[in-house]
Design a protein around this motif. Sequence first.
Motif, PDB file in Angstrom:
ATOM      1  N   MET A  92     -48.134 -12.221-125.527  1.00 17.17           N
ATOM      2  CA  MET A  92     -47.073 -11.227-125.598  1.00 17.17           C
ATOM      3  C   MET A  92     -47.489  -9.886-124.999  1.00 17.17           C
ATOM      4  SD  MET A  92     -44.808  -9.953-128.854  1.00 17.17           S
ATOM      5  CE  MET A  92     -43.102  -9.428-128.560  1.00 17.17           C
ATOM      6  N   GLU A  93     -48.743  -9.495-125.200  1.00 11.52           N
ATOM      7  CA  GLU A  93     -49.189  -8.203-124.679  1.00 11.52           C
ATOM      8  C   GLU A  93     -49.217  -8.169-123.152  1.00 11.52           C
ATOM      9  OE1 GLU A  93     -52.948 -10.244-126.436  1.00 11.52           O
ATOM     10  OE2 GLU A  93     -50.784 -10.135-126.845  1.00 11.52           O
ATOM     11  N   GLN A  94     -49.187  -9.348-122.517  1.00  8.54           N
ATOM     12  CA  GLN A  94     -49.157  -9.431-121.050  1.00  8.54           C
ATOM     13  C   GLN A  94     -47.740  -9.617-120.513  1.00  8.54           C
ATOM     14  OE1 GLN A  94     -51.531 -12.952-120.965  1.00  8.54           O
ATOM     15  NE2 GLN A  94     -53.460 -11.847-120.644  1.00  8.54           N
ATOM     16  N   TRP A  95     -46.797  -9.804-121.389  1.00 13.21           N
ATOM     17  CA  TRP A  95     -45.434 -10.185-121.013  1.00 13.21           C
ATOM     18  C   TRP A  95     -44.649  -8.984-120.503  1.00 13.21           C
ATOM     19  CZ3 TRP A  95     -41.006 -11.240-124.949  1.00 13.21           C
ATOM     20  CH2 TRP A  95     -39.976 -11.957-124.336  1.00 13.21           C
ATOM     21  N   GLU A  96     -43.992  -9.153-119.364  1.00 17.72           N
ATOM     22  CA  GLU A  96     -43.142  -8.111-118.802  1.00 17.72           C
ATOM     23  C   GLU A  96     -41.781  -8.711-118.444  1.00 17.72           C
ATOM     24  OE1 GLU A  96     -45.232  -6.374-115.548  1.00 17.72           O
ATOM     25  OE2 GLU A  96     -46.733  -5.399-116.827  1.00 17.72           O
ATOM     26  N   PRO A  97     -40.961  -8.997-119.455  1.00 16.88           N
ATOM     27  CA  PRO A  97     -39.656  -9.613-119.170  1.00 16.88           C
ATOM     28  C   PRO A  97     -38.753  -8.657-118.402  1.00 16.88           C
ATOM     29  CG  PRO A  97     -39.761  -8.892-121.456  1.00 16.88           C
ATOM     30  CD  PRO A  97     -41.138  -8.712-120.892  1.00 16.88           C
ATOM     31  N   GLU A  98     -37.967  -9.228-117.498  1.00 18.44           N
ATOM     32  CA  GLU A  98     -37.050  -8.409-116.708  1.00 18.44           C
ATOM     33  C   GLU A  98     -35.813  -8.063-117.527  1.00 18.44           C
ATOM     34  OE1 GLU A  98     -36.053 -10.290-113.072  1.00 18.44           O
ATOM     35  OE2 GLU A  98     -38.134 -10.458-112.373  1.00 18.44           O
ATOM     36  N   LEU A  99     -35.283  -6.874-117.297  1.00 15.35           N
ATOM     37  CA  LEU A  99     -34.050  -6.475-117.942  1.00 15.35           C
ATOM     38  C   LEU A  99     -32.910  -7.334-117.409  1.00 15.35           C
ATOM     39  CD1 LEU A  99     -32.647  -4.449-119.854  1.00 15.35           C
ATOM     40  CD2 LEU A  99     -32.313  -2.961-117.876  1.00 15.35           C
ATOM     41  N   GLN A 100     -32.150  -7.956-118.314  1.00 17.32           N
ATOM     42  CA  GLN A 100     -31.065  -8.845-117.942  1.00 17.32           C
ATOM     43  C   GLN A 100     -29.726  -8.217-118.306  1.00 17.32           C
ATOM     44  OE1 GLN A 100     -31.785 -11.661-116.409  1.00 17.32           O
ATOM     45  NE2 GLN A 100     -33.904 -12.097-116.945  1.00 17.32           N
ATOM     46  N   SER A 101     -28.673  -8.577-117.555  1.00 17.66           N
ATOM     47  CA  SER A 101     -27.338  -8.050-117.855  1.00 17.66           C
ATOM     48  C   SER A 101     -26.785  -8.627-119.156  1.00 17.66           C
ATOM     49  CB  SER A 101     -26.382  -8.342-116.700  1.00 17.66           C
ATOM     50  OG  SER A 101     -26.296  -9.736-116.463  1.00 17.66           O
ATOM     51  N   ARG A 102     -27.239  -9.834-119.511  1.00 16.21           N
ATOM     52  CA  ARG A 102     -26.879 -10.461-120.777  1.00 16.21           C
ATOM     53  C   ARG A 102     -28.160 -10.852-121.492  1.00 16.21           C
ATOM     54  NH1 ARG A 102     -21.710 -12.846-120.872  1.00 16.21           N
ATOM     55  NH2 ARG A 102     -22.170 -13.355-123.055  1.00 16.21           N
ATOM     56  N   PRO A 143     -36.669 -17.694-118.647  1.00 17.89           N
ATOM     57  CA  PRO A 143     -35.618 -17.333-119.607  1.00 17.89           C
ATOM     58  C   PRO A 143     -34.532 -18.395-119.743  1.00 17.89           C
ATOM     59  CG  PRO A 143     -35.237 -16.209-117.536  1.00 17.89           C
ATOM     60  CD  PRO A 143     -36.523 -16.967-117.367  1.00 17.89           C
ATOM     61  N   PHE A 144     -33.890 -18.377-120.918  1.00 21.77           N
ATOM     62  CA  PHE A 144     -32.719 -19.207-121.183  1.00 21.77           C
ATOM     63  C   PHE A 144     -31.538 -18.302-121.472  1.00 21.77           C
ATOM     64  CE2 PHE A 144     -36.315 -21.769-122.439  1.00 21.77           C
ATOM     65  CZ  PHE A 144     -36.004 -23.050-122.001  1.00 21.77           C
ATOM     66  N   ARG A 145     -30.373 -18.651-120.940  1.00 20.25           N
ATOM     67  CA  ARG A 145     -29.155 -17.973-121.353  1.00 20.25           C
ATOM     68  C   ARG A 145     -28.735 -18.509-122.714  1.00 20.25           C
ATOM     69  NH1 ARG A 145     -25.226 -19.368-116.595  1.00 20.25           N
ATOM     70  NH2 ARG A 145     -26.108 -21.390-117.182  1.00 20.25           N
ATOM     71  N   MET A 146     -27.956 -17.702-123.452  1.00 18.65           N
ATOM     72  CA  MET A 146     -27.507 -18.139-124.762  1.00 18.65           C
ATOM     73  C   MET A 146     -26.706 -19.442-124.653  1.00 18.65           C
ATOM     74  SD  MET A 146     -28.708 -16.200-127.068  1.00 18.65           S
ATOM     75  CE  MET A 146     -29.513 -14.608-127.238  1.00 18.65           C
ATOM     76  N   GLY A 147     -25.902 -19.565-123.591  1.00 15.75           N
ATOM     77  CA  GLY A 147     -25.126 -20.779-123.412  1.00 15.75           C
ATOM     78  C   GLY A 147     -25.997 -22.008-123.241  1.00 15.75           C
ATOM     79  N   ASP A 148     -27.165 -21.836-122.589  1.00 15.18           N
ATOM     80  CA  ASP A 148     -28.091 -22.954-122.429  1.00 15.18           C
ATOM     81  C   ASP A 148     -28.595 -23.442-123.780  1.00 15.18           C
ATOM     82  OD1 ASP A 148     -27.888 -22.785-119.682  1.00 15.18           O
ATOM     83  OD2 ASP A 148     -29.626 -21.463-119.486  1.00 15.18           O
ATOM     84  N   LEU A 149     -28.816 -22.506-124.696  1.00 11.79           N
ATOM     85  CA  LEU A 149     -29.334 -22.870-126.008  1.00 11.79           C
ATOM     86  C   LEU A 149     -28.293 -23.622-126.826  1.00 11.79           C
ATOM     87  CD1 LEU A 149     -31.286 -19.600-126.893  1.00 11.79           C
ATOM     88  CD2 LEU A 149     -32.167 -21.725-125.936  1.00 11.79           C
ATOM     89  N   VAL A 150     -27.021 -23.284-126.638  1.00 12.41           N
ATOM     90  CA  VAL A 150     -25.954 -24.010-127.330  1.00 12.41           C
ATOM     91  C   VAL A 150     -25.985 -25.477-126.916  1.00 12.41           C
ATOM     92  CG1 VAL A 150     -23.463 -24.262-127.621  1.00 12.41           C
ATOM     93  CG2 VAL A 150     -24.481 -21.987-127.614  1.00 12.41           C
ATOM     94  N   LEU A 151     -26.230 -25.717-125.627  1.00 15.11           N
ATOM     95  CA  LEU A 151     -26.223 -27.081-125.100  1.00 15.11           C
ATOM     96  C   LEU A 151     -27.550 -27.794-125.302  1.00 15.11           C
ATOM     97  CD1 LEU A 151     -24.322 -26.339-121.792  1.00 15.11           C
ATOM     98  CD2 LEU A 151     -23.415 -27.440-123.833  1.00 15.11           C
TER      99      LEU A 151
END
Length: 263
Positions: free
Chosen positions: A121-131, A151-159
């Motif tokens: 986690m201390e190395q993680w640099e996630p990109e800012l996403q619109s959602r 990354p996963f979109r929320m819709g991907d997790l539903v499926l």
Amino acid sequence: MLTEPDAKNLIERFSRLELRYAEQYGPYSQARVFFLVEELVTLRFALLEASGAGMELLRQQRHEVLTRVQHLYDTASLPELAPPPVRVFGSNPKIIEFDRALYTARYASAAEAMRDEVVYMEQWEPELQSRPHAYMYVVDDQGRMRIWTRPFRMGDLVLGRNRAKISGVPVAHPMLVPERLQVIAAGEITPVISGGITSVVANLKSGHFRPPPSAAAAVRSACAKAIGLDPADCDVLTMPFAASPAAPATLDRSETSSARSRM
């Protein structure tokens, strides 16, 4: 800055959408659950821009939404599943170890291909996403959080996350800890980003490890150690798994010592 009227409008808009999701998909549907999780993340973002009475309204709404989502998880009808191929040792915290033979047969080759995409986690640099986007994570047996950076979109997790594959193999949480296959917690995590990670919304959804609700403390501790997050800035949704997954065999002291010596 978000004013009190802005906060009220945001809350009312989410309330209308939640009602629509409940009517369309059902009050206990996964679609409604993930909508509420997305609202929870959005409220975290909104709180960064709010002050005064607007901030207080958003704080109250965040608490209410968190309570609703947790209630949906707690009352969910989980499918009948075979006991996971794990064993548990320790008590504070419990450490869950995935079966090595099964891992080697099913996941090892694909895990090697994704090794460079797994970071602490201390190395993680996630990109800012619109959602809001979610990521797979584990807290390993040393109390450090590891994240698969795709990354996963929320819709991907539903499926279902099994849509994500490496070398044709569905990605699973044991692939994030190939060395010892041991974790304290595992699930999905969504970062709230504003000049860095300011808070997270996580869960303990891992069918391979099935961590108990008590593992939430390890998630908060790992976030604090890695990037200095206050525990109050770590929302962790727990699952109604048993206190120890499927009552697996417990390691004796000699096995525990051997495991520790390999760390």
